[in-house]
Design a protein around this motif. Structure first.
Motif, PDB file in Angstrom:
ATOM      1  N   LEU A 290       0.765  -1.259  -0.006  1.00 32.45           N
ATOM      2  CA  LEU A 290       0.031  -0.005   0.268  1.00 32.45           C
ATOM      3  C   LEU A 290       1.098   1.190  -0.008  1.00 32.45           C
ATOM      4  O   LEU A 290       0.728   2.066  -0.763  1.00 32.45           O
ATOM      5  CB  LEU A 290      -0.852   0.116   1.338  1.00 32.45           C
ATOM      6  CG  LEU A 290      -1.993  -1.102   1.148  1.00 32.45           C
ATOM      7  CD1 LEU A 290      -2.877  -0.961   2.273  1.00 32.45           C
ATOM      8  CD2 LEU A 290      -3.003  -1.006  -0.003  1.00 32.45           C
ATOM      9  N   LEU A 291       1.691   1.261   0.769  1.00 32.48           N
ATOM     10  CA  LEU A 291       2.920   2.461   0.869  1.00 32.48           C
ATOM     11  C   LEU A 291       3.418   2.629  -0.527  1.00 32.48           C
ATOM     12  O   LEU A 291       3.768   4.062  -0.695  1.00 32.48           O
ATOM     13  CB  LEU A 291       3.618   2.254   1.913  1.00 32.48           C
ATOM     14  CG  LEU A 291       3.284   2.563   3.367  1.00 32.48           C
ATOM     15  CD1 LEU A 291       4.098   2.239   4.531  1.00 32.48           C
ATOM     16  CD2 LEU A 291       2.810   4.138   3.754  1.00 32.48           C
ATOM     17  N   GLN A 292       3.614   1.799  -1.040  1.00 32.22           N
ATOM     18  CA  GLN A 292       4.517   1.853  -2.493  1.00 32.22           C
ATOM     19  C   GLN A 292       3.601   2.768  -3.513  1.00 32.22           C
ATOM     20  O   GLN A 292       4.084   3.253  -4.424  1.00 32.22           O
ATOM     21  CB  GLN A 292       4.796   0.642  -3.078  1.00 32.22           C
ATOM     22  CG  GLN A 292       6.117  -0.326  -2.144  1.00 32.22           C
ATOM     23  CD  GLN A 292       6.284  -1.570  -2.829  1.00 32.22           C
ATOM     24  OE1 GLN A 292       5.400  -1.984  -3.646  1.00 32.22           O
ATOM     25  NE2 GLN A 292       6.915  -2.294  -2.096  1.00 32.22           N
ATOM     26  N   HIS A 293       2.351   2.604  -3.273  1.00 30.85           N
ATOM     27  CA  HIS A 293       1.176   3.180  -4.240  1.00 30.85           C
ATOM     28  C   HIS A 293       0.662   4.612  -3.603  1.00 30.85           C
ATOM     29  O   HIS A 293      -0.083   5.043  -4.536  1.00 30.85           O
ATOM     30  CB  HIS A 293       0.292   2.288  -4.229  1.00 30.85           C
ATOM     31  CG  HIS A 293       0.442   1.045  -5.249  1.00 30.85           C
ATOM     32  ND1 HIS A 293       0.441   1.212  -6.763  1.00 30.85           N
ATOM     33  CD2 HIS A 293       0.888  -0.190  -4.819  1.00 30.85           C
ATOM     34  CE1 HIS A 293       0.716  -0.175  -7.204  1.00 30.85           C
ATOM     35  NE2 HIS A 293       1.022  -0.976  -6.131  1.00 30.85           N
ATOM     36  N   LEU A 294       1.156   4.985  -2.594  1.00 33.77           N
ATOM     37  CA  LEU A 294       0.768   6.464  -2.134  1.00 33.77           C
ATOM     38  C   LEU A 294       1.994   7.535  -2.164  1.00 33.77           C
ATOM     39  O   LEU A 294       3.202   6.930  -1.608  1.00 33.77           O
ATOM     40  CB  LEU A 294       0.181   6.290  -0.803  1.00 33.77           C
ATOM     41  CG  LEU A 294      -0.386   7.500  -0.159  1.00 33.77           C
ATOM     42  CD1 LEU A 294      -1.460   8.019  -0.932  1.00 33.77           C
ATOM     43  CD2 LEU A 294      -0.519   7.358   1.259  1.00 33.77           C
ATOM     44  N   PRO A 295       1.924   8.580  -2.868  1.00 33.38           N
ATOM     45  CA  PRO A 295       2.863   9.645  -2.796  1.00 33.38           C
ATOM     46  C   PRO A 295       3.394   9.759  -1.412  1.00 33.38           C
ATOM     47  O   PRO A 295       2.632   9.998  -0.620  1.00 33.38           O
ATOM     48  CB  PRO A 295       2.293  10.873  -3.785  1.00 33.38           C
ATOM     49  CG  PRO A 295       1.124  10.048  -4.353  1.00 33.38           C
ATOM     50  CD  PRO A 295       0.585   8.779  -3.799  1.00 33.38           C
ATOM     51  N   LYS A 296       4.674   9.987  -1.097  1.00 31.62           N
ATOM     52  CA  LYS A 296       5.448  10.320   0.124  1.00 31.62           C
ATOM     53  C   LYS A 296       4.687  11.457   0.707  1.00 31.62           C
ATOM     54  O   LYS A 296       4.419  11.523   1.895  1.00 31.62           O
ATOM     55  CB  LYS A 296       7.030  10.221   0.113  1.00 31.62           C
ATOM     56  CG  LYS A 296       7.381   8.774  -0.114  1.00 31.62           C
ATOM     57  CD  LYS A 296       8.871   8.703  -0.273  1.00 31.62           C
ATOM     58  CE  LYS A 296       9.434   7.523  -0.472  1.00 31.62           C
ATOM     59  NZ  LYS A 296      10.858   7.545  -0.302  1.00 31.62           N
ATOM     60  N   ASP A 297       4.380  12.510   0.049  1.00 24.97           N
ATOM     61  CA  ASP A 297       3.970  13.718   0.601  1.00 24.97           C
ATOM     62  C   ASP A 297       2.679  13.675   0.997  1.00 24.97           C
ATOM     63  O   ASP A 297       2.057  14.711   1.880  1.00 24.97           O
ATOM     64  CB  ASP A 297       4.131  14.825  -0.631  1.00 24.97           C
ATOM     65  CG  ASP A 297       3.455  14.715  -1.675  1.00 24.97           C
ATOM     66  OD1 ASP A 297       3.113  13.424  -2.102  1.00 24.97           O
ATOM     67  OD2 ASP A 297       2.941  15.672  -2.239  1.00 24.97           O
ATOM     68  N   LEU A 298       1.995  12.619   0.751  1.00 18.75           N
ATOM     69  CA  LEU A 298       0.440  12.548   1.274  1.00 18.75           C
ATOM     70  C   LEU A 298       0.508  11.695   2.714  1.00 18.75           C
ATOM     71  O   LEU A 298      -0.566  11.384   3.131  1.00 18.75           O
ATOM     72  CB  LEU A 298      -0.476  11.956   0.325  1.00 18.75           C
ATOM     73  CG  LEU A 298      -0.574  12.701  -1.161  1.00 18.75           C
ATOM     74  CD1 LEU A 298      -1.371  11.875  -2.158  1.00 18.75           C
ATOM     75  CD2 LEU A 298      -0.927  13.975  -1.053  1.00 18.75           C
ATOM     76  N   PHE A 299       1.436  11.200   2.964  1.00 16.27           N
ATOM     77  CA  PHE A 299       1.657  10.415   4.345  1.00 16.27           C
ATOM     78  C   PHE A 299       2.475  11.060   5.322  1.00 16.27           C
ATOM     79  O   PHE A 299       3.629  11.395   5.104  1.00 16.27           O
ATOM     80  CB  PHE A 299       2.163   9.231   3.816  1.00 16.27           C
ATOM     81  CG  PHE A 299       2.130   8.023   4.859  1.00 16.27           C
ATOM     82  CD1 PHE A 299       0.845   7.471   5.541  1.00 16.27           C
ATOM     83  CD2 PHE A 299       3.288   7.529   5.659  1.00 16.27           C
ATOM     84  CE1 PHE A 299       0.947   6.655   6.384  1.00 16.27           C
ATOM     85  CE2 PHE A 299       3.088   6.661   6.677  1.00 16.27           C
ATOM     86  CZ  PHE A 299       1.999   6.179   7.162  1.00 16.27           C
ATOM     87  N   VAL A 300       2.014  11.496   6.285  1.00 21.96           N
ATOM     88  CA  VAL A 300       2.717  12.183   7.520  1.00 21.96           C
ATOM     89  C   VAL A 300       2.742  11.188   8.729  1.00 21.96           C
ATOM     90  O   VAL A 300       1.657  10.939   9.362  1.00 21.96           O
ATOM     91  CB  VAL A 300       2.039  13.472   7.734  1.00 21.96           C
ATOM     92  CG1 VAL A 300       2.725  14.203   8.724  1.00 21.96           C
ATOM     93  CG2 VAL A 300       1.897  14.416   6.556  1.00 21.96           C
ATOM     94  N   LEU A 301       4.017  11.013   9.075  1.00 19.09           N
ATOM     95  CA  LEU A 301       4.202  10.465  10.516  1.00 19.09           C
ATOM     96  C   LEU A 301       4.218  11.048  11.678  1.00 19.09           C
ATOM     97  O   LEU A 301       4.238  12.369  11.648  1.00 19.09           O
ATOM     98  CB  LEU A 301       5.293   9.293  10.328  1.00 19.09           C
ATOM     99  CG  LEU A 301       5.371   8.183   9.361  1.00 19.09           C
ATOM    100  CD1 LEU A 301       6.890   7.681   9.080  1.00 19.09           C
ATOM    101  CD2 LEU A 301       4.455   7.069   9.734  1.00 19.09           C
TER     102      LEU A 301
END
Length: 385
Positions: free
Chosen positions: A113-124
């Motif tokens: 799933l993480l491979q298919h989501l742009p990194k700038d849309l995921f905030v830890l």
């Protein structure tokens, strides 16, 4: 829709599946996840045909199937290993036209799933501590002292959701009466059919076996117990071996292969079905809306369904709040039935009285296969167009 600030709270399977589905429709939503780093932990996960259909709708089916294992048969057994009920998963899959007995390590699915989501849309490292509805949106307050002003919020923050606790204060987790251990071992013991998934029903105890890819095996064990039992929390592999020593092979062998650091313990909880998911600019989804016991293997499946359905609705409706309301109307009846059915099955599966368990096992043996298939057909009776 593209200029609306949509916040997805929770970066688990539900939140990530939704974010990917929206991204592929040109709808940008930012995911806020509470943990400071992704460690890709967890145990195994069984996905039925409805989840595979949902991933197909999102456009992830092939990559998800590559990450896991298609299993051919599902058996329910008694404590001595006698098969009480057997389902030919290959035949069911042929009838449905979709893979219906699939297993994947939760960490492997998360990586896909993480491979298919742009990194700038995921905030830890963004744990939501509180939120405030106002005229123009929802103000999120994080534990690090920062804030984010969203136009709309989709809460995918699990059974102890900050949003559900505040919006439906009467809705709290309910204990199912049994506790659970899970583990993944990295070598399948000799004699195990690597294409069979099984569940063994004893007296107040159950043991499940699910082969995974790369010669790994996922297992789970349940025992009737008081809630938050301090003694059981401290159980090690040798304690579980003692508890299940009178169960048929290869269950004792699996526990002998299990290391203590491979054990994951938790009580089994859900919440009684609620009557509302949509609250204007806020929507509850996945376990934040409808956590369920694992007896139908539908917790993750329903969350993935949610993502596929909501993405289509948000693409269809200009008014996001209206899409949230339609989502609630479309999902409520189906989800309520699945949550209630799973709760009821768990109660019967965990019967402890030896007389009752003998009667239960006899009833399962006499149950026509057509009834089991009817349940499977219901779970898979969903469209995403």
């Amino acid at each position: 829709m593209n200029n609306k600030r949509i916040a997805i709270v929770g970066g688990g399977i539900c939140g990530l599946s939704l974010a990917i589905a929206l991204h592929r429709k040109g709808i940008q939503a930012k995911v806020f996840e509470s943990v400071p780093e992704m460690k890709f932990l967890g145990a195994g996960l069984a996905l039925a045909g409805n989840a595979i259909q949902a991933f197909d709708s999102i456009g992830l089916k092939e990559d998800v199937l590559k990450a896991g294992k298609i299993l051919k048969i599902l058996n329910i057994k008694d404590q001595q290993g006698k098969v009480l009920s057997s389902t030919d998963a290959e035949e069911v899959s042929r009838k449905l036209g979709v893979v219906n007995n699939f297993a994947v390590h939760r960490a492997d699915l998360h990586k896909v799933l993480l491979q298919h989501l742009p990194k700038d849309l995921f905030v830890l490292d963004k744990e939501v501590k509180d939120f405030l509805n106002h005229d123009q949106g929802v103000l999120l307050s994080f534990s690090d002292g920062t804030q984010y002003d969203a136009d709309y919020v989709i809460a995918c923050d699990g059974i102890r959701s900050v949003f559900r606790r505040k919006l439906i204060s009467s809705s709290t987790p309910r204990y199912a009466g049994y506790t659970c251990w899970r583990g993944v071992i990295d070598q399948i013991p000799a004699g195990i059919n690597e294409y069979e998934t099984s569940e063994t029903w004893g007296n107040g105890k159950r043991f499940g076996i699910v082969p995974l890819t790369h010669n790994r095996l996922y297992w789970f064990a349940t025992i009737n117990a008081s809630q938050n039992n301090e003694q059981l929390k401290r159980y090690r592999a040798e304690d579980l071996l003692r508890e299940f020593s009178d169960f048929h092979a290869p269950i004792p062998q699996i526990l002998k292969h299990t290391k203590n650091d491979q054990l994951i313990w938790s009580d089994i909880n859900d919440i009684a079905p609620v009557k509302k998911y949509s609250f204007g600019r806020i929507l509850l989804m996945g376990d934040a809306a409808h956590p369920t016991t694992p007896n139908l293997g539908q917790g993750a499946c329903m969350a993935i369904e949610d993502a596929a359905v909501l993405a289509i609705l948000l693409d269809k409706f200009e008014d996001t709040a209206e899409a949230f309301k339609v989502f609630e109307e479309k999902r409520m009846k189906r989800i309520t039935k699945i949550v209630n059915d799973s709760w009821s099955i768990g109660k019967v599966a965990q019967w402890q009285n030896p007389v009752l368990t003998k009667l239960r096992n006899a009833a399962i043996r006499l149950t026509p296969q057509s009834l089991a298939e009817r349940q499977i057909m219901f779970l898979n009776d969903i469209t995403f167009s």
